[in-house]
Design a protein around this motif. Structure first.
Motif, mmCIF file in Angstrom:
data_model
loop_
_atom_site.group_PDB
_atom_site.id
_atom_site.type_symbol
_atom_site.label_atom_id
_atom_site.label_comp_id
_atom_site.label_asym_id
_atom_site.label_seq_id
_atom_site.Cartn_x
_atom_site.Cartn_y
_atom_site.Cartn_z
ATOM 1 N N THR A 191 -2.932 -6.903 -2.189
ATOM 2 C CA THR A 191 -3.701 -6.163 -1.174
ATOM 3 C C THR A 191 -5.196 -6.352 -1.399
ATOM 4 N N ILE B 201 -2.339 0.548 -4.570
ATOM 5 C CA ILE B 201 -2.247 -0.776 -3.947
ATOM 6 C C ILE B 201 -1.950 -1.792 -5.040
ATOM 7 N N ILE C 121 -11.315 -3.656 -0.260
ATOM 8 C CA ILE C 121 -10.644 -2.505 -0.867
ATOM 9 C C ILE C 121 -10.870 -2.528 -2.371
ATOM 10 N N MET D 96 0.857 -1.186 0.000
ATOM 11 C CA MET D 96 0.000 0.000 0.000
ATOM 12 C C MET D 96 0.888 1.229 0.000
ATOM 13 N N ILE E 162 -4.250 6.840 0.954
ATOM 14 C CA ILE E 162 -3.899 5.749 0.047
ATOM 15 C C ILE E 162 -3.779 6.291 -1.379
ATOM 16 N N PRO F 185 -5.798 4.867 5.890
ATOM 17 C CA PRO F 185 -5.702 3.407 6.030
ATOM 18 C C PRO F 185 -6.764 2.819 6.947
#
Length: 613
Positions: free
Chosen positions: A283, A279, A290, A268, A276, A299
């Motif tokens: 992830t 990713i 997500i 990440m 963020i 996060p």
């Protein structure tokens, strides 16, 4: 120039200024020089004419019947000039311009300081130019000595300057006409050149904008020798370099994406604000909730772990001089464990703030739990048969007279190994309880010396059998620490047993301490063979034994140091091993505990006075 004017208009106006100053300036300078020469020539002409008239009148014979004034009138008519004759008192006696009776007397002509004086033998002529109405006249004046029929006086000659400057005006008019024509031609040429330059600049701007918008195949056409040939070549070279570097960046991005998407660990990327930015696929697999629309969030908004957000905040906190690397363990969901490495990027990394790498420990923790449960269950199941074996062996040994010697020896071996197995089972159960965190340490202010006394009571017999001297270098009033009394006593016992076990008979074991900041560090030093440097990191693993010097020594379970390490870790301390010193071949085991402000009430029994230093 006005700021709203375009570059082409400014360039055109600049060309016009240059052309005007280049042509008009020299022309005006030339006209001025020619005018000065014409004036000097006019004054010289007037001076020569006056001198000629002066000689002509001077040569009239006294016997002649000629009238001097008539002669002056005829000469003035022939030369086209005006002649004025005045007596010495500046009274006009004759004027060719008009009869004296009909004319109001005029003021006499007086030469200015800038008048030019010319010598013709004994005759001096003074000349100058003066205004008269809208025109200018040239004046020449000299003194006349007189003749028989003309008394002495002052003779003045005037002539219009326009009669002499007419050709100059014609030349000036022609010159300015040429200048006007040149200005028109210059204007046209300037417009053509300006338009050409403007079109070249517009083409360059269009190509640069196209390159900036992503159309990297756009290039400028140029021909050697043109005004902007070098610049066009440089722009094309710049475009080639940009395309090459961009291609390299795209290739690196593809490679990086392939590497990240091929990783099992989740990655990440956070921006400078801790949100963020990107990713990888792992992830998404680790956290299915997500999605791409989660970009720009904190996060904690996508991973339910306050510890993770707290670590990110600590990493971004500039006031407290945060570390560049952090490692934490989180449990965002039940039975899902992750080891997270947080790396703060340098300030120079554009747009990026930190990188988080998630290592999935769930399977490892599951297997570890299964192993602990298995060891605990097996150890528990072994306690009953071991107790029975020990009981029967002790019973049979109690009837020693009824058994042959070899049977008694076998029974002693059985009892010894049963005791060893029982101790191993107890250590395994103790380690299992610590690892399962069922026995939470009761943290309180304790006296470490009293905990050491409790440990010594269990080790005294072992030290006496090997004739080992134990030196205690702790103050009589004790050492206050924040810890669990029973568990600290167990750490002391395990380390003292280990020191006695590997020290030769008749040697010494030393127990000391020192304080560093708010931490108490205890040191248990033996006189054994020591621990090689390559084994010091693994010495606290369960069942690990150093091959060199220690394979001959038996009696231990191989779990004492592992138990000590787990206890100290749960107290937030640290345990390690180092060489005993330059003059000793043994090893020194050290562990740290947080200090306490004061000692608690007395607890436990004091040390044997014979062991106190």
């Amino acid at each position: 120039m006005p700021r709203g004017m375009s570059f082409g208009s400014r360039l055109l106006v600049s060309f016009l200024f240059v052309v005007v100053f280049a042509l008009l300036g020299p022309a005006l300078f030339l006209v001025g020089i020619v005018n000065d020469h014409v004036q000097l020539d006019a004054e010289a002409t007037a001076a020569r004419q006056l001198h000629l008239i002066h000689r002509l009148v001077s040569q009239l014979d006294s016997s002649s019947e000629s009238d001097p004034f008539k002669t002056l009138s005829d000469v003035a008519k022939d030369f086209g000039v005006r002649i004025l004759y005045e007596d010495t008192s500046r009274q006009a006696l004759f004027d060719t311009a008009h009869p004296l009776a009909d004319t109001t007397p005029e003021p006499p002509f007086s030469p200015p300081k800038s008048a030019i004086r010319t010598e013709f033998g004994n005759n001096q002529v003074t000349t100058w130019i003066m205004p008269e109405g809208r025109d200018e006249i040239v004046v020449a004046q000299s003194k006349f000595p007189g003749i028989q029929r003309l008394e002495p006086g002052i003779m003045t000659l005037t002539m219009p300057f326009s009669s002499l400057s007419g050709p100059l005006h014609e030349v000036a008019g022609t010159l300015f006409s040429v200048i006007g024509l040149s200005l028109c031609l210059g204007l046209g040429l300037s417009y053509v050149l300006t338009r050409r330059i403007r079109n070249s600049i517009r083409e360059m701007i269009a190509v640069v904008e196209a390159i900036g918008q992503g159309r990297r195949n756009k290039r400028l056409k140029f021909y050697p020798g043109e005004e902007f040939g070098a610049m066009a070549k440089s722009i094309n070279t710049m475009a080639d370099n940009i395309e090459m570097h961009l291609r390299a960046v795209i290739e690196q991005k593809i490679q990086l994406e392939a590497i990240l998407n091929g990783m099992r660990e989740g990655v990440m990327v956070l921006d400078r604000k801790g949100r963020i930015a990107a990713i990888n696929k792992a992830t998404n697999r680790i956290f299915p909730s997500i999605h791409n629309n989660e970009m720009g969030k904190k996060p904690i908004e996508v991973v339910a772990s306050p510890d993770l957000q707290a670590a990110c905040d600590e990493l971004y906190n500039k006031e407290n001089n945060p570390p560049h690397v952090l490692t934490i363990e989180i449990e965002p969901e039940t039975d899902r464990f992750f080891d997270v490495n947080l790396v703060k990027l340098k300030e120079s990394e554009a747009g990026l703030g930190a990188i988080l790498v998630f290592h999935d420990l769930s399977d490892f923790r599951k297997m570890e739990k299964m192993r602990r449960d298995f060891v605990a269950n097996v150890s528990h199941e072994l306690r009953t048969p071991l107790t029975s074996v020990k009981g029967y062996a002790e019973t049979l040994l109690g009837e020693a007279d009824t058994h042959p010697p070899h049977v008694r020896r076998f029974l002693e071996i059985i009892l010894k190994n049963a005791n060893h197995m029982s101790k191993m089972v107890e250590d395994l159960l103790c380690l299992a309880r610590i690892e399962n965190e069922k026995d939470e340490p009761t943290i309180a202010r304790i006296n470490a010396r009293e905990a050491l006394a409790g440990a010594w009571r269990e080790c005294a017999l072992q030290a006496k059998e090997k004739d080992i001297d134990v030196t205690i270098d702790l103050p009589d009033k004790g050492v206050p620490v924040m810890a669990d009394f029973n568990q600290v006593s167990q750490v002391f016992r395990n380390l003292i047993e280990n020191a006695i076990k590997y020290s030769p008979a008749g040697e010494n074991v030393t127990i000391s301490f020192h304080i560093v900041n708010a931490t108490v560090i205890f040191r248990i030093q033996d006189s054994g063979p020591g621990i090689p440097e390559e084994d010091r990191e693994r010495i606290f693993e369960r069942f690990y034994r150093v091959e060199r010097h220690r394979t001959k020594t038996s009696g231990g379970t191989g779990l004492g140091l592992a138990i000590a390490k787990h206890i100290i870790d749960r107290h937030g301390g640290r345990i390690w091993v180092e060489p005993a010193g330059q003059n000793c071949s043994g090893a020194a085991f050290l562990f740290s505990l947080p200090t306490a402000s004061s000692l608690p009430d007395s607890k436990g029994s004091p040390l044997d006075p014979s062991l106190q230093s």
